[in-house]
Write an enzyme that holds these catalytic residues in place. Structure first.
Site, mmCIF file in Angstrom:
data_model
loop_
_atom_site.group_PDB
_atom_site.id
_atom_site.type_symbol
_atom_site.label_atom_id
_atom_site.label_comp_id
_atom_site.label_asym_id
_atom_site.label_seq_id
_atom_site.Cartn_x
_atom_site.Cartn_y
_atom_site.Cartn_z
ATOM 1 C CD GLU A 322 49.360 39.421 43.984
ATOM 2 O OE1 GLU A 322 48.189 39.699 44.299
ATOM 3 O OE2 GLU A 322 49.868 38.305 44.183
ATOM 4 C CG HIS A 351 26.203 45.495 23.158
ATOM 5 N ND1 HIS A 351 25.249 45.949 22.275
ATOM 6 C CD2 HIS A 351 26.852 44.484 22.535
ATOM 7 C CE1 HIS A 351 25.306 45.219 21.169
ATOM 8 N NE2 HIS A 351 26.273 44.333 21.306
ATOM 9 C CE LYS A 455 48.057 37.802 52.170
ATOM 10 N NZ LYS A 455 48.826 36.590 51.909
HETATM 11 O O1 PA5 Z 1 49.990 35.523 44.115
HETATM 12 C C1 PA5 Z 1 50.140 35.629 45.315
HETATM 13 O O2 PA5 Z 1 51.230 35.408 45.861
HETATM 14 C C2 PA5 Z 1 49.000 36.019 46.230
HETATM 15 O O3 PA5 Z 1 47.909 36.484 45.502
HETATM 16 C C3 PA5 Z 1 48.570 34.814 47.048
HETATM 17 O O4 PA5 Z 1 48.230 33.769 46.209
HETATM 18 C C4 PA5 Z 1 47.389 35.134 47.954
HETATM 19 O O5 PA5 Z 1 47.709 36.206 48.822
HETATM 20 C C5 PA5 Z 1 46.978 33.923 48.791
HETATM 21 O O6 PA5 Z 1 48.069 33.477 49.543
HETATM 22 P P1 PA5 Z 1 48.115 32.012 50.124
HETATM 23 O O7 PA5 Z 1 48.170 31.063 48.999
HETATM 24 O O8 PA5 Z 1 49.358 31.999 50.948
HETATM 25 O O9 PA5 Z 1 46.881 31.824 50.944
#
Ligand code: PA5
Length: 529
Positions: A322, A351, A455
């Site tokens: 990410e 394995h 999203k």
């Molecule tokens: O690392 C990130 O920014 C994302 O993976 C968020 O953690 C994830 O989308 C969840 O978002 P939030 O904490 O606003 O619910």
């Protein structure tokens, strides 16, 4: 290289950090001796960028945010005294809260002492807590930890079934930085309903970790939830495990969060120094660069030889992919960067897919994690003078050698043991490598436009579903997806409409009936009022 040469290469390049009980061996990576001197100017620039980031510059330009996860482990480094004070106050509140829960000062709605926690979150608001909880659980835990990390109804039912009548002594912790993530909202609503049908008062068993004044924050405040802990805008989800996001569930479980923070803090000190060859995060980032041509051309396979580190690969998959997987560089040029991460644990994976690693397509490098301490207490012998732990060690060494012999690259991180301090070290090590590597390839590691796009796209489908259902309800007659699309004036959405209807029809409680004769274009759908 023969074994003697390899031994010399091992000694020459071993990055040994006894202060954090960690060493990094890169002898089986295929860089040449001039690599480090060639890339040193770039590395120094990356150190400068990191210094600016830690000093509070806007290091996430797209979102105009500071990036402050390093301050969480050493609040004195924060750029303002109010941030320092907030960090310290939050850690104190977490410790006091955990103490009140453990001692029974704060009790569940029917008076029970809390002995379970249900953490509701997703992505960065779940993966860190899950990794920590799994890596460090023991039979001495103060509370057993469960997670809702998806909007899968059946997945949630499995967790509720496991909790059973223990819901009465379960503390729900809803974690969302934005406070508006739908999966988390749905998990919370389903948990609320489960508590309600068990005759329990959810608000008196719920805590929120979220950004100030977010939707979740307002809901928790208006609903009189037990507590609210902050998630600051200068912390990203995937680097939030040393904020309340990770520390609160960990402290409640009974994990030594001071040790975890200390491990991260000392690792930060070591990985902050602009002395490349003595800095394991810098060396690791350079190995990523070398192995992948700085373009993500090879995948990284994480192979920790320790069951407790199973979820580390999953946690790193998010932290790295990410952060690094970006279309544009900092100048807005299309670069489509990335570093693919996968893996589970050794020797189990030997394995499974290690066969392909050894002999198949050579599109990866491996990061082994070796843990020196086998177990608490002594080991039986499974063969004369040999323990299960010796075998685990032997399998790691054997795989490393077998890969090398077939020209497959690997590096090895060795840690003394798995405990709270080591987990803090590993988290800080990889966070720093990600930051340095992002600078080397000139991308913003701290935003996630792709996640936001996903999203938004889901929101469009949900709106379309509402239109489809409204139309079917008003018509009270059988219709095909094509007819519905035409009626809605959205012929381009026919396939999406068909998928929506097929999903609804597969769930009898939704009231949509399907006549499935002929080709899918002829399927007819009916929704009786
Ligand atoms: O690392 C990130 O920014 C994302 O993976 C968020 O953690 C994830 O989308 C969840 O978002 P939030 O904490 O606003 O619910």
């Amino acid at each position: 290289m023969d074994k003697t040469e390899l031994w010399h290469r091992y000694c020459r390049y071993l990055c040994s950090c006894p202060e954090i009980g960690l060493s990094l061996d890169i002898s089986r990576m295929m860089f040449n001796d001039s690599f480090f001197s060639r890339i040193e100017p770039d590395m120094q620039q990356a150190f400068s960028a990191m210094h600016a980031l830690e000093s509070g510059t806007i290091a996430n330009p797209d979102e105009q945010r500071m990036v402050g996860h390093y301050w969480l482990r050493n609040s004195a480094l924060a750029p303002t005294s109010s941030i320092t004070a907030e960090i310290q106050a939050t850690i104190s509140r977490i410790l006091a809260f955990a103490n009140d829960i453990h001692s029974g000062k704060i009790r569940a709605s029917r008076g029970q002492t809390f002995d379970r926690q249900l953490v509701i979150g997703i992505g960065g608001s779940a993966l860190g807590p899950q990794f920590v909880a799994d890596a460090l659980w023991s039979t001495e835990d103060r509370m057993k930890t469960y997670f809702l990390d998806n909007t899968d109804p059946d997945g949630m039912d499995r967790v509720f079934a496991e909790l059973g009548n223990k819901l009465a002594s379960t503390l729900a912790i809803v974690i969302s930085k934005s406070g508006s993530t739908k999966e988390t909202r749905n998990g919370m609503l389903e948990a609320q309903a489960a508590f309600r049908s068990a005759g329990l008062d959810f608000a008196r068993q719920a805590v929120a970790v979220t950004g100030e004044n977010s939707e979740l924050d307002r809901l928790a405040s208006a609903g009189g939830w037990i507590e609210r802990f902050p998630m600051w805008d200068w912390i990203g989800g995937r680097t939030s495990v040393t904020s309340a996001v990770g520390l609160l569930p960990a402290a409640l479980q009974g994990i030594d969060i001071a040790a975890l923070l200390d491990g991260a803090r000392v690792c930060d000190e070591i990985t902050r120094r602009p002395d490349t060859m003595r800095n394991p995060a810098a060396v690791m980032a350079l190995m990523w660069h070398q192995a992948t041509g700085g373009r993500g051309q090879k995948d990284m396979v994480m192979l920790p030889y320790k069951d407790r580190l199973l979820l580390f690969s999953r946690y790193l998959q998010q932290l790295i992919m990410e952060s690094i997987g970006k279309e544009l560089d900092l100048e807005g040029k299309s670069v489509c960067q990335g570093l693919t991460v996968y893996g589970n644990k050794g020797s189990t994976d030997q394995h499974a897919y290690v066969q392909q690693l050894r002999e198949g397509v050579s599109n990866f490098f491996v990061t082994f994690i070796e843990v020196l301490k086998d177990r608490c207490g002594s080991s039986m012998q499974v063969e004369d003078g040999i323990t299960s732990g010796d075998f685990l060690f032997g399998f790691l060494q054997g795989t490393r050698t077998a890969l090398y012999e077939n020209d497959r690259e690997s590096m090895t991180i060795t840690v003394d043991r798995v405990d709270a301090r080591t987990i803090g070290v590993l988290v800080a090590l990889f966070e720093r490598s990600v930051g340095l590597y992002a600078s080397l390839i000139n991308i913003n590691a701290y935003h996630q436009p792709g996640v936001e796009a996903g999203k938004k796209a889901a929101g469009v489908v949900i709106s379309l579903q509402k239109e489809v259902v409204d139309l079917l309800k008003s018509r009270q007659q059988e219709m095909t997806a094509v007819e519905i699309a035409v009626e809605l004036g959205k012929p381009g959405e026919t396939e999406a409409i068909f998928a929506i209807l097929r999903h609804l029809a597969a769930n009898p409680d939704r009231g949509v009936k399907a006549a499935t004769e002929g080709s899918v274009a002829d399927w007819k759908f009916l929704l009786k009022a």
